[in-house]
Design an enzyme around this catalytic site. Structure first.
Site, mmCIF file in Angstrom:
data_model
loop_
_atom_site.group_PDB
_atom_site.id
_atom_site.type_symbol
_atom_site.label_atom_id
_atom_site.label_comp_id
_atom_site.label_asym_id
_atom_site.label_seq_id
_atom_site.Cartn_x
_atom_site.Cartn_y
_atom_site.Cartn_z
ATOM 1 N N ASN A 9 -7.147 -4.876 4.935
ATOM 2 C CA ASN A 9 -6.733 -5.845 3.694
ATOM 3 C C ASN A 9 -8.035 -6.499 3.081
ATOM 4 O OD1 ASN A 9 -5.800 -7.403 1.257
ATOM 5 N ND2 ASN A 9 -3.978 -7.963 2.407
ATOM 6 N N ARG A 88 -5.270 -1.617 1.557
ATOM 7 C CA ARG A 88 -4.952 -2.286 0.354
ATOM 8 C C ARG A 88 -5.823 -2.002 -0.738
ATOM 9 N NH1 ARG A 88 -3.011 -8.436 -0.519
ATOM 10 N NH2 ARG A 88 -2.148 -8.259 -2.298
ATOM 11 N N HIS A 176 0.338 -7.467 -6.850
ATOM 12 C CA HIS A 176 1.185 -7.997 -5.968
ATOM 13 C C HIS A 176 2.364 -6.962 -5.457
ATOM 14 C CE1 HIS A 176 0.175 -12.348 -6.575
ATOM 15 N NE2 HIS A 176 -0.482 -11.885 -5.497
ATOM 16 N N ARG A 236 -6.844 -19.748 -9.631
ATOM 17 C CA ARG A 236 -7.070 -18.988 -11.135
ATOM 18 C C ARG A 236 -6.095 -19.634 -12.119
ATOM 19 N NH1 ARG A 236 -5.255 -13.259 -8.499
ATOM 20 N NH2 ARG A 236 -5.598 -14.340 -6.365
ATOM 21 N N GLU A 374 3.070 -7.685 3.424
ATOM 22 C CA GLU A 374 2.433 -6.712 2.859
ATOM 23 C C GLU A 374 1.859 -5.710 3.741
ATOM 24 O OE1 GLU A 374 0.290 -9.872 0.717
ATOM 25 O OE2 GLU A 374 0.536 -9.080 -1.037
#
Ligand code: AMP
Length: 393
Positions: A9, A88, A176, A236, A374
């Site tokens: 990832n 990912r 996500h 962000r 994940e």
């Protein structure tokens, strides 16, 4: 022989690595390479979560970090055989709805999506190229953050811009997705009656978004074209009026790189507080700016739970995940405080314990904490590519 799949990832300056057995959910080892560059560090843990020493290596590039992690895993499991590698990939465009086995042609298609995610996609693809070089002939699989949302309704796919913008790919993709996929699959195991209903999942971490999920399927999400929209995040901005961007360009003379730096790296909790992007630091601070940053985060979360519930025509469960969602009893309690009108009521003892169900016995809407994973979603896709079934091994 330790037969395993590897998960990668790759972020802009970080890389998460996982080593998973041919079956089972628990990782054999995990690693995190941080600040990849001249000051890069690689931290590794064994199956029990105990830190282990990293093999000597050069963490100045993603490829170097992958190599060092693999050498470290091989030292831990001398008879290690990697059967497949799962990656990912942030953007799958409007085409990829599921994980895909990577070929040179697929890589070129993913390359063409880089302009949609310039800060992330090129690093993901560099990770893939590095792994293909290290593991020639081993199946490599791309798992997309956008895929889970691909079949959401058109009204949640489009912006009200001139039609040709939609046609060239300016759409609400949503991100996500690997986290939402994991939480959805876990919910189907532990609360199938809720999984079949209307669920709002709040992935609240350094990146943050929410997803409206009906019977396991994404209906709407707070993130849109990029991973900037929706909720405020660690650094962000979340949703801003696009007129602000015009002002920054026209009146302040800022260029795309400066605006991008502001929106991705200097906004959110960090920008509002001027102290930190880290919720723990803000919770521990007694400065008013820290309190305001948390207030803003909580308020935007409350608004978006309402918006997601409206997209679903109601709500049966609210599920928290991500570093903040899984651990911050304060943020969970504060978000739920104003949501009594939708049947949400927190049990403070359960909430303080980060219990799986944190709503009260009598609440109409169940509130849950489901730790996300994940990496496991990527590992499962890699196993499938290697032809391993859950009961093989
Ligand atoms: P993630 O990106 O999912 O790893 O989440 C990182 C965020 O989770 C950071 O803002 C952390 O401060 C926050 N976090 C982790 N543990 C806690 C905690 N015990 N209380 C509050 N925030 C936490």
């Amino acid at each position: 022989m330790t037969r395993a799949v590897l998960t990668l990832n790759a972020g802009s300056s970080s890389l998460k690595v996982g080593l998973f057995p041919a079956t089972g959910d628990a990782a054999l080892a995990t690693g995190l390479a941080d600040r990849i560059g001249p000051e890069g560090v690689l931290k590794l843990k064994d199956a029990g979560g105990t830190p282990i020493a990293a093999a000597p290596g050069d963490i100045s590039t993603h490829a170097g970090a992958v190599r060092a992690a693999i050498d470290s895993f091989a030292a831990l499991y001398p008879d290690l055989q990697i059967l497949a590698v799962g990656h990912r990939v942030v953007h799958g465009g409007d085409r990829f709805e599921a994980p895909v086995r990577i070929t040179e042609d697929i890589l070129q298609q993913l390359d063409r999506l880089s302009p949609f995610a310039p800060l992330h996609q090129p690093h993901n693809l560099a990770g893939i190229r590095g792994a293909m070089a290290s593991f020639a002939g081993v199946p490599q699989v791309a798992c997309f953050d956008t895929a889970f949302h691909r079949r959401h309704p058109w009204v949640n796919d489009a912006f009200a811009l001139p039609r040709e913008m939609y046609d060239e790919g300016v759409r609400r993709y949503g991100f996500h997705g690997l986290s939402y996929e994991y939480v959805t699959s876990r919910l189907a195991e532990i609360a199938p009656h809720l999984a079949a209903g209307r669920v709002v999942v709040a992935h609240l971490g350094n990146g943050a978004s929410m997803c409206a999920i009906q019977n396991g399927r994404s209906i709407a999400s707070t993130m849109g074209f990029s991973a900037l929209d929706g909720l405020p995040m660690g650094t962000r901005c979340g949703q801003v009026d696009p007129g602000v961007l015009l002002y920054l360009m026209d009146q302040k003379g800022l260029g795309a790189a400066e605006i991008s730096d502001m929106l991705y790296k200097r906004s959110g909790l960090l920008g509002l507080s001027g102290i930190s992007n880290d919720m723990r630091t803000l919770e521990a601070s007694d400065r008013p700016e820290a309190a305001q940053a948390i207030d803003y985060f909580v308020f935007r979360c409350q608004r978006e739970v309402g918006a997601m519930a409206a997209a679903l025509g109601g709500i049966d469960a609210l599920v928290f995940c991500g570093g903040i969602g899984e651990n911050s009893r304060l943020v969970r309690a504060r978000i739920c405080e104003r949501l009594g009108w939708m049947g949400i009521e927190i049990d403070h003892t359960r909430n303080a314990a980060n219990a799986a169900v944190v709503s009260s016995e009598v609440a109409r809407t169940t509130v849950m904490v489901v730790p996300t994973n994940e990496e496991l979603v990527i590992a499962r896709a890699a196993r499938a590519a290697a032809g391993l079934t859950e009961d093989a091994a």
